[in-house]
Design an enzyme around this catalytic site. Structure first.
Site, mmCIF file in Angstrom:
data_model
loop_
_atom_site.group_PDB
_atom_site.id
_atom_site.type_symbol
_atom_site.label_atom_id
_atom_site.label_comp_id
_atom_site.label_asym_id
_atom_site.label_seq_id
_atom_site.Cartn_x
_atom_site.Cartn_y
_atom_site.Cartn_z
ATOM 1 N N ASP A 286 0.810 -1.130 -0.003
ATOM 2 C CA ASP A 286 0.041 -0.065 0.048
ATOM 3 C C ASP A 286 0.975 1.272 0.017
ATOM 4 O O ASP A 286 2.050 1.233 0.147
ATOM 5 C CB ASP A 286 -0.974 0.087 1.383
ATOM 6 C CG ASP A 286 -0.412 -0.427 2.223
ATOM 7 O OD1 ASP A 286 0.971 -0.539 2.586
ATOM 8 O OD2 ASP A 286 -0.958 -0.729 3.500
ATOM 9 N N HIS B 193 -7.106 -4.410 10.554
ATOM 10 C CA HIS B 193 -6.870 -4.278 8.879
ATOM 11 C C HIS B 193 -5.560 -5.088 8.455
ATOM 12 O O HIS B 193 -4.590 -5.112 9.481
ATOM 13 C CB HIS B 193 -6.873 -2.711 8.458
ATOM 14 C CG HIS B 193 -5.550 -1.986 9.050
ATOM 15 N ND1 HIS B 193 -5.798 -0.572 9.360
ATOM 16 C CD2 HIS B 193 -4.149 -2.531 9.174
ATOM 17 C CE1 HIS B 193 -4.471 -0.175 9.449
ATOM 18 N NE2 HIS B 193 -3.567 -1.214 9.603
ATOM 19 N N GLU C 47 -9.576 -1.742 5.684
ATOM 20 C CA GLU C 47 -10.031 -1.272 6.892
ATOM 21 C C GLU C 47 -11.448 -2.006 7.138
ATOM 22 O O GLU C 47 -12.155 -2.614 5.912
ATOM 23 C CB GLU C 47 -10.467 0.306 7.006
ATOM 24 C CG GLU C 47 -9.085 1.214 6.387
ATOM 25 C CD GLU C 47 -8.134 1.171 7.778
ATOM 26 O OE1 GLU C 47 -8.244 0.506 8.676
ATOM 27 O OE2 GLU C 47 -7.543 2.204 7.989
ATOM 28 N N ASN D 183 -7.425 -2.607 14.668
ATOM 29 C CA ASN D 183 -8.462 -2.619 14.273
ATOM 30 C C ASN D 183 -8.637 -3.865 13.155
ATOM 31 O O ASN D 183 -9.908 -4.306 12.746
ATOM 32 C CB ASN D 183 -9.413 -1.570 13.484
ATOM 33 C CG ASN D 183 -8.659 -1.072 12.104
ATOM 34 O OD1 ASN D 183 -7.590 -1.871 11.703
ATOM 35 N ND2 ASN D 183 -8.942 -0.157 11.413
HETATM 36 C C1 F6R Z 1 1.724 -1.462 6.379
HETATM 37 C C2 F6R Z 1 0.274 -2.003 6.352
HETATM 38 C C3 F6R Z 1 -0.409 -1.732 7.343
HETATM 39 C C4 F6R Z 1 0.389 -2.097 8.747
HETATM 40 C C5 F6R Z 1 -0.359 -2.316 10.107
HETATM 41 C C6 F6R Z 1 0.425 -2.278 11.216
HETATM 42 O O1 F6R Z 1 1.948 -1.356 4.823
HETATM 43 O O2 F6R Z 1 -0.288 -2.182 5.300
HETATM 44 O O3 F6R Z 1 -1.405 -2.821 7.566
HETATM 45 O O4 F6R Z 1 0.916 -3.508 8.637
HETATM 46 O O5 F6R Z 1 -1.038 -0.778 10.194
HETATM 47 O O6 F6R Z 1 1.391 -1.218 11.429
HETATM 48 P P1 F6R Z 1 2.673 -1.614 12.448
HETATM 49 O O7 F6R Z 1 3.323 -2.633 12.081
HETATM 50 O O8 F6R Z 1 3.128 -0.184 12.442
HETATM 51 O O9 F6R Z 1 1.993 -1.808 13.813
#
Ligand code: F6R
Length: 240
Positions: free
Chosen positions: A67, A138, A143, A136
Site C-alpha cells: 500500500d 486491517h 479497513e 482494528n
Molecule cells: C503497512 C500496512 C499496515 C500495517 C499495520 C500495522 O504496509 O499495510 O497494515 O502493517 O497498520 O502497522 P505497525 O506494524 O506499524 O503496527
C-alpha cells in the site's frame, strides 16, 4: 492458519527471515510482497544482515508493496516508498527495476490500481506476502467494512489507523486516503506471514484467529488461507 508465539521481536525476525531463506533457496527469483510499519522492521534488519553475510540474495527477486498513502509526495519521509528504500531496498542487492510500489499520486488512481494488479499477474503472482495488522484488524489498508474488496483500490483510512499513524507526521496532519492491495490480492499470495507484537495487537489477533470471518475484521479472512502463519510475541498472543 497456524500461529507461533515467541519471547522477543528479534526471535520473530530470525524465524521470519528463515522463511525467506527457505523460499529463495528454492526459488531465487521469487515474487515478494512487502509491508511497511513498525512490525517488519526487525525482519528487514535480519534480511539485510543475511544479505551482507552472503547468506541471502535478492538479486533476482521482484517485489510488490501492499500500500501507499495518497497525495503524499514520494520523497516525503513518511511515504512508503521512502520507508522501503530506507529500511530495506537501499541496503540489499535488489534491482530497482524489480521493485514495485503503488503511486498514491497517480492522476488516475483506478488505472494505477488496475495496472498494479496486472503487473502482479505478469510477475506470476506473489510467492510470499508479509503482513502487519492494524489494531482494528486491517491488513494492508483494508479497513473494517461491510464487504471485502477484492482488488487493489483507494480507501479512506479508519480513525484508528489515523490515530496509530499520525505520530509519524509533524503536527499530526496525515493523508486521509491510501491505495492498497485488496483482500483478494493478498489472499492470492501462495504463502502469507503476519507479524504482530505488543499488547495493542492482542484484540485484533484474538478476533483474527478465533472470531467470525467477517470484513469487520479483515484479517479474519486468513482463517481460510491454506498457507498462512502468524508470528506473534506473548503480548500480541494474550487473547489466544
Ligand atoms: C503497512 C500496512 C499496515 C500495517 C499495520 C500495522 O504496509 O499495510 O497494515 O502493517 O497498520 O502497522 P505497525 O506494524 O506499524 O503496527
Amino acid at each position: 492458519m497456524d500461529f507461533r508465539i515467541f519471547d522477543t521481536a528479534e526471535e520473530i525476525a530470525r524465524v521470519c527471515a528463515d522463511y525467506y531463506s527457505a523460499l529463495l533457496q528454492k526459488k531465487p527469483d521469487a515474487v515478494l510482497g512487502f509491508a511497511t510499519g513498525a512490525s517488519p522492521i526487525p525482519t528487514y534488519r535480519e534480511l539485510i544482515r543475511r544479505n551482507h553475510s552472503g547468506a541471502l540474495s535478492f538479486r533476482n527477486v521482484t517485489t510488490f508493496n501492499l500500500d501507499e498513502y495518497c497525495e503524499l509526495p514520494r520523497e516525503d519521509k513518511n511515504s512508503y516508498y521512502t520507508f522501503m528504500h530506507e529500511n530495506l531496498f537501499s541496503q540489499i542487492d535488489i534491482r530497482e527495476e524489480n521493485v514495485h510500489l503503488l503511486n498514491g499520486n497517480a492522476a488516475d488512481l483506478n488505472a494505477e490500481a488496475a495496472a498494479y494488479e496486472q503487473a502482479i499477474g505478469t510477475a506470476g503472482g506473489i510467492d510470499l506476502q508479509l503482513l502487519g495488522i492494524g489494531t482494528n484488524g486491517h491488513i494492508g489498508f483494508n479497513e473494517p467494512a461491510d464487504h471485502f474488496t477484492n482488488k487493489t483500490f483507494v480507501v479512506e483510512l479508519a480513525k484508528s489507523t489515523v490515530t496509530s499513524n499520525k505520530i509519524y507526521f509533524e503536527n499530526g496532519a496525515m493523508p486521509t486516503h491510501a491505495i492498497t492491495m485488496g483482500i483478494g490480492t493478498i489472499f492470492a499470495a501462495r504463502q502469507i506471514i503476519l507479524i504482530a507484537t505488543g499488547s495493542k495487537k492482542a484484540k485484533a489477533i484474538g478476533m483474527t484467529v478465533n472470531g467470525d470471518i467477517t470484513p469487520r475484521c479483515p484479517a479474519s479472512v486468513l482463517q481460510f488461507h491454506p498457507n498462512t502463519v502468524l508470528l506473534l510475541d506473548k503480548e500480541a498472543a494474550a487473547e489466544l
